[in-house]
Design a protein around this motif. Structure first.
Motif, PDB file in Angstrom:
ATOM      1  N   LEU A 242       0.824  -1.201   0.000  1.00 33.80           N
ATOM      2  CA  LEU A 242       0.000   0.000   0.000  1.00 33.80           C
ATOM      3  C   LEU A 242       0.861   1.255   0.000  1.00 33.80           C
ATOM      4  N   HIS A 243       1.846   1.326   0.901  1.00 27.95           N
ATOM      5  CA  HIS A 243       2.646   2.543   1.026  1.00 27.95           C
ATOM      6  C   HIS A 243       3.617   2.707  -0.142  1.00 27.95           C
ATOM      7  N   ILE A 244       4.257   1.618  -0.540  1.00 31.32           N
ATOM      8  CA  ILE A 244       5.195   1.723  -1.660  1.00 31.32           C
ATOM      9  C   ILE A 244       4.454   2.076  -2.946  1.00 31.32           C
ATOM     10  N   SER A 245       3.285   1.482  -3.152  1.00 32.95           N
ATOM     11  CA  SER A 245       2.481   1.821  -4.329  1.00 32.95           C
ATOM     12  C   SER A 245       2.025   3.271  -4.269  1.00 32.95           C
ATOM     13  N   LEU A 246       1.690   3.734  -3.068  1.00 33.48           N
ATOM     14  CA  LEU A 246       1.272   5.125  -2.912  1.00 33.48           C
ATOM     15  C   LEU A 246       2.392   6.078  -3.285  1.00 33.48           C
ATOM     16  N   VAL A 247       3.593   5.826  -2.780  1.00 33.94           N
ATOM     17  CA  VAL A 247       4.738   6.682  -3.100  1.00 33.94           C
ATOM     18  C   VAL A 247       5.009   6.665  -4.600  1.00 33.94           C
ATOM     19  N   ALA A 248       4.992   5.473  -5.195  1.00 34.80           N
ATOM     20  CA  ALA A 248       5.214   5.365  -6.639  1.00 34.80           C
ATOM     21  C   ALA A 248       4.132   6.120  -7.412  1.00 34.80           C
ATOM     22  N   GLY A 249       2.877   5.996  -6.967  1.00 39.14           N
ATOM     23  CA  GLY A 249       1.784   6.670  -7.654  1.00 39.14           C
ATOM     24  C   GLY A 249       1.870   8.178  -7.563  1.00 39.14           C
ATOM     25  N   LEU A 250       2.232   8.692  -6.382  1.00 35.86           N
ATOM     26  CA  LEU A 250       2.352  10.140  -6.219  1.00 35.86           C
ATOM     27  C   LEU A 250       3.482  10.705  -7.079  1.00 35.86           C
ATOM     28  N   VAL A 251       4.628  10.010  -7.084  1.00 40.10           N
ATOM     29  CA  VAL A 251       5.755  10.457  -7.907  1.00 40.10           C
ATOM     30  C   VAL A 251       5.392  10.378  -9.386  1.00 40.10           C
ATOM     31  N   TYR A 252       4.725   9.311  -9.779  1.00 40.13           N
ATOM     32  CA  TYR A 252       4.309   9.150 -11.183  1.00 40.13           C
ATOM     33  C   TYR A 252       3.408  10.306 -11.609  1.00 40.13           C
ATOM     34  N   TRP A 253       2.425  10.637 -10.771  1.00 40.08           N
ATOM     35  CA  TRP A 253       1.484  11.704 -11.113  1.00 40.08           C
ATOM     36  C   TRP A 253       2.183  13.065 -11.185  1.00 40.08           C
ATOM     37  N   CYS A 254       3.052  13.350 -10.219  1.00 42.45           N
ATOM     38  CA  CYS A 254       3.746  14.649 -10.191  1.00 42.45           C
ATOM     39  C   CYS A 254       4.682  14.814 -11.385  1.00 42.45           C
ATOM     40  N   VAL A 255       5.491  13.770 -11.672  1.00 43.82           N
ATOM     41  CA  VAL A 255       6.448  13.867 -12.783  1.00 43.82           C
ATOM     42  C   VAL A 255       5.712  13.975 -14.113  1.00 43.82           C
ATOM     43  N   GLN A 256       4.656  13.212 -14.286  1.00 44.72           N
ATOM     44  CA  GLN A 256       3.896  13.288 -15.537  1.00 44.72           C
ATOM     45  C   GLN A 256       3.298  14.673 -15.729  1.00 44.72           C
ATOM     46  N   LEU A 257       2.774  15.245 -14.635  1.00 43.90           N
ATOM     47  CA  LEU A 257       2.168  16.578 -14.717  1.00 43.90           C
ATOM     48  C   LEU A 257       3.197  17.623 -15.112  1.00 43.90           C
ATOM     49  N   VAL A 258       4.370  17.604 -14.478  1.00 44.46           N
ATOM     50  CA  VAL A 258       5.410  18.601 -14.762  1.00 44.46           C
ATOM     51  C   VAL A 258       6.034  18.359 -16.132  1.00 44.46           C
ATOM     52  N   TRP A 259       6.330  17.091 -16.432  1.00 45.01           N
ATOM     53  CA  TRP A 259       7.024  16.755 -17.683  1.00 45.01           C
ATOM     54  C   TRP A 259       6.175  17.098 -18.908  1.00 45.01           C
ATOM     55  N   SER A 260       4.874  16.836 -18.814  1.00 40.60           N
ATOM     56  CA  SER A 260       4.003  17.064 -19.976  1.00 40.60           C
ATOM     57  C   SER A 260       3.832  18.545 -20.292  1.00 40.60           C
ATOM     58  N   ARG A 261       4.147  19.426 -19.345  1.00 39.78           N
ATOM     59  CA  ARG A 261       4.032  20.863 -19.593  1.00 39.78           C
ATOM     60  C   ARG A 261       5.235  21.435 -20.340  1.00 39.78           C
ATOM     61  N   SER A 262       6.269  20.617 -20.497  1.00 40.59           N
ATOM     62  CA  SER A 262       7.456  21.061 -21.244  1.00 40.59           C
ATOM     63  C   SER A 262       7.492  20.342 -22.590  1.00 40.59           C
ATOM     64  N   SER A 263       7.312  21.078 -23.659  1.00 43.71           N
ATOM     65  CA  SER A 263       7.317  20.464 -24.991  1.00 43.71           C
ATOM     66  C   SER A 263       8.707  19.926 -25.341  1.00 43.71           C
ATOM     67  N   ALA A 264       9.756  20.613 -24.876  1.00 44.28           N
ATOM     68  CA  ALA A 264      11.121  20.165 -25.179  1.00 44.28           C
ATOM     69  C   ALA A 264      11.400  18.810 -24.539  1.00 44.28           C
ATOM     70  N   LEU A 265      10.979  18.636 -23.283  1.00 46.83           N
ATOM     71  CA  LEU A 265      11.195  17.361 -22.600  1.00 46.83           C
ATOM     72  C   LEU A 265      10.319  16.262 -23.189  1.00 46.83           C
ATOM     73  N   SER A 266       9.072  16.610 -23.506  1.00 47.56           N
ATOM     74  CA  SER A 266       8.135  15.607 -24.012  1.00 47.56           C
ATOM     75  C   SER A 266       8.539  15.081 -25.376  1.00 47.56           C
ATOM     76  N   VAL A 267       9.196  15.930 -26.196  1.00 44.65           N
ATOM     77  CA  VAL A 267       9.649  15.480 -27.516  1.00 44.65           C
ATOM     78  C   VAL A 267      10.757  14.446 -27.372  1.00 44.65           C
ATOM     79  N   ARG A 268      11.656  14.662 -26.420  1.00 40.88           N
ATOM     80  CA  ARG A 268      12.775  13.731 -26.229  1.00 40.88           C
ATOM     81  C   ARG A 268      12.328  12.430 -25.574  1.00 40.88           C
ATOM     82  N   ILE A 269      11.588  12.552 -24.482  1.00 42.50           N
ATOM     83  CA  ILE A 269      11.107  11.367 -23.760  1.00 42.50           C
ATOM     84  C   ILE A 269       9.638  11.598 -23.422  1.00 42.50           C
ATOM     85  N   PRO A 270       8.753  10.679 -23.806  1.00 45.34           N
ATOM     86  CA  PRO A 270       7.330  10.839 -23.472  1.00 45.34           C
ATOM     87  C   PRO A 270       7.136  10.951 -21.958  1.00 45.34           C
ATOM     88  N   ALA A 271       6.176  11.782 -21.583  1.00 38.97           N
ATOM     89  CA  ALA A 271       5.933  12.038 -20.158  1.00 38.97           C
ATOM     90  C   ALA A 271       5.593  10.760 -19.401  1.00 38.97           C
TER      91      ALA A 271
END
Length: 504
Positions: A242-271
């Motif tokens: 439960l806790h490890i999945s929660l930490v992974a899920g929170l990090v996944y959501w935060c990184v995807q949110l930030v990464w997808s807002r940068s077109s330069a980063l998203s072109v190189r590596i999908p969010a």
């Protein structure tokens, strides 16, 4: 995939259900079935044989790692390494895990590859993780008792690979050979534990915070365990899936949110892929911080399988994720199948996935997460009765508050404090104490629920037939509204009741 996973589990289980290892003719038949891996029709049978052979080999190798009978109860010298952080359990007694590498019984040094759990009584030098020691010890085979609702100590020792327990004798041969060499993460765990124990500020919940950050639960008192058992919240105070999945899920959501807002980063590596890598690294870091115990390993495997599926760009059914994770964990350690934690972990994840099927839309998703703790408490009841012969009647009420409180408030704050502790001990400890204060607030409610004499129900261990029919009834009951056949849940429940009365 799920059929192959079930076949592999069944092959391992059949070995551990026997009083002795399979005989040579049985092993020969299993080997003869292995070519079936090449054909789809016979593949489940071949995977069953593979599981049987793997468990038999593993059990045989464990049987050769014990202490020779001639050394039991006698004093002899061992040399090896302290594997974990020693715990001073009571006044003048220290307990630690020791990996012996060689021994001397008076006839010279000989190889001795045995993991032992040692107690050192009286005044003695300080012992630290990673140090090499020469010790005069007396050892005995692992043994213990298992009571209803209690802890099976002997089974736990077996699963941890501990082949003997004993104590260090007062002897001139006891000496430190070399100081420990700790990784930065292990050093952080030591500093955290020392800081929590010496500067806890009188907060009883700091022992629970210590369990949630570094996985050390020895400081949790008997009264605290009683409250956790009575309210069905013990799973929240361990670093579990439960806790490890929660930490992974929170990090996944935060990184995807930030990464997808940068077109330069998203072109190189999908969010999505960047988020999957970050989530996997976060889960790995948390597992290592917890000491990489078996439950943390199991949770990390499950998160890893899911994130690797995202990285590969392939859609994979959640049932297949569970199946792959089950097989990988048993390949790493087939003896984990003997653990109640293994069954409870996969049962809980399967229940969550089953309840989530077919519920889309904001209203249904909100209802799903609101009622998830209640559904999970109901679904876990058959397994809890099977393993512990106890079930908490107040668990649905306790978990509907405790799960989000601990998962979204206490754990993130405790982890932030643990990481901040590496930069500033005072600041990190302040954040850890804040997480303990939040736990204290929750504890008032849990203690009140636990005080009811109806909170914990003792029940005889159900027969396999009762377990199967009850579990099937719960599964049918948790189907989405509108699915035909939900009325069968009452029928299956009635069958399980009849079977239970017949047993009594």
């Amino acid at each position: 995939m799920i059929l192959l996973a079930v076949s592999f589990v069944a092959g391992i289980l059949i070995v551990y259900l026997q009083a002795v290892l399979p005989a040579a003719p049985v092993l020969a038949l299993a080997v003869a079935a292995l070519p079936g891996l090449l054909t789809r029709r016979w593949r489940p049978l071949a995977v069953f044989a593979l599981g049987l052979l793997w468990a038999a080999w593993h059990a045989h190798s464990l049987g050769t790692q014990g202490v020779p009978d001639r050394l039991l109860g006698k004093t002899f010298t061992i040399e090896g390494r302290v594997m974990d952080r020693p715990v001073r359990q009571v006044e003048r007694r220290t307990r630690f895990l020791f990996q012996a590498e060689r021994m001397d019984d008076g006839s010279g040094w000989q190889p001795f590859d045995v993991r032992v759990r040692l107690d050192w009584y009286g005044e003695h030098p300080a012992v630290a993780a990673g140090e090499r020691w020469q010790l005069a010890v007396r050892l005995k085979p692992p043994a213990g008792y298992a009571n209803a609702g209690g802890f099976d100590y002997e089974l736990w020792l077996f699963q941890q690979g501990i082949r003997a327990t004993g104590y260090v004798r007062a002897d001139d041969r006891n000496r430190r050979i070399r100081a420990g060499r700790l990784t930065p993460l292990a050093a952080l765990r030591n500093r955290l534990a020392t800081s929590i124990e010496t500067q806890a500020g009188g907060l009883p919940s700091m022992a629970l915070v210590q369990a949630l950050t570094i996985g050390e639960r020895s400081r949790i008192s008997g009264d605290q365990w009683q409250v956790l058992r009575a309210t069905g919240t013990s799973h929240l105070m361990a670093i579990s899936g439960l806790h490890i999945s929660l930490v992974a899920g929170l990090v996944y959501w935060c990184v995807q949110l930030v990464w997808s807002r940068s077109s330069a980063l998203s072109v190189r590596i999908p969010a999505l892929r960047a988020a999957a890598v970050a989530a996997l690294l976060a889960a790995l870091l948390y597992a290592l911080l917890s000491g990489f115990a078996i439950p943390a390993q199991r949770a990390l495997v499950m998160v890893g399988v899911l994130m690797l599926a995202i990285l590969s760009g392939r859609r994979i059914a959640f049932a297949s994720v569970i199946g792959v994770a089950a097989v990988v964990t048993l390949l790493l350690d087939p003896a984990s199948l003997l653990s109640a934690g293994w069954w409870l972990s996969f049962w809980a994840v399967s229940a969550i996935a089953w309840f989530a099927v077919g519920r889309e839309g904001l209203r249904l998703r909100t209802r799903r997460w609101l009622f998830m703790p209640v559904v999970l408490a109901v679904c876990m009841t058959p397994m809890l009765l099977m393993f512990f012969q106890q079930v908490s009647l107040v668990a649905p009420v306790a978990n509907i508050v405790a799960v989000p409180w601990v998962s979204f408030l206490v754990v993130p704050l405790a982890l932030a404090g643990a990481l901040l502790h590496g930069l500033s001990e005072a600041a990190g400890l302040a954040v850890l104490q804040a997480s303990a204060w939040l736990l204290d607030l929750l504890w008032y409610g849990l203690a009140w629920l636990a005080s009811s004499r109806f909170s914990l129900l003792d029940w005889p261990q159900p027969s396999p037939w009762v377990l199967v029919t009850t579990s099937a009834g719960v599964a049918v009951l948790c189907l989405p509204r509108g699915v035909p056949g939900r009325w069968m849940a009452a029928l299956l429940h009635g069958l399980s009741e009849a079977a239970g009365l017949a047993v009594l």
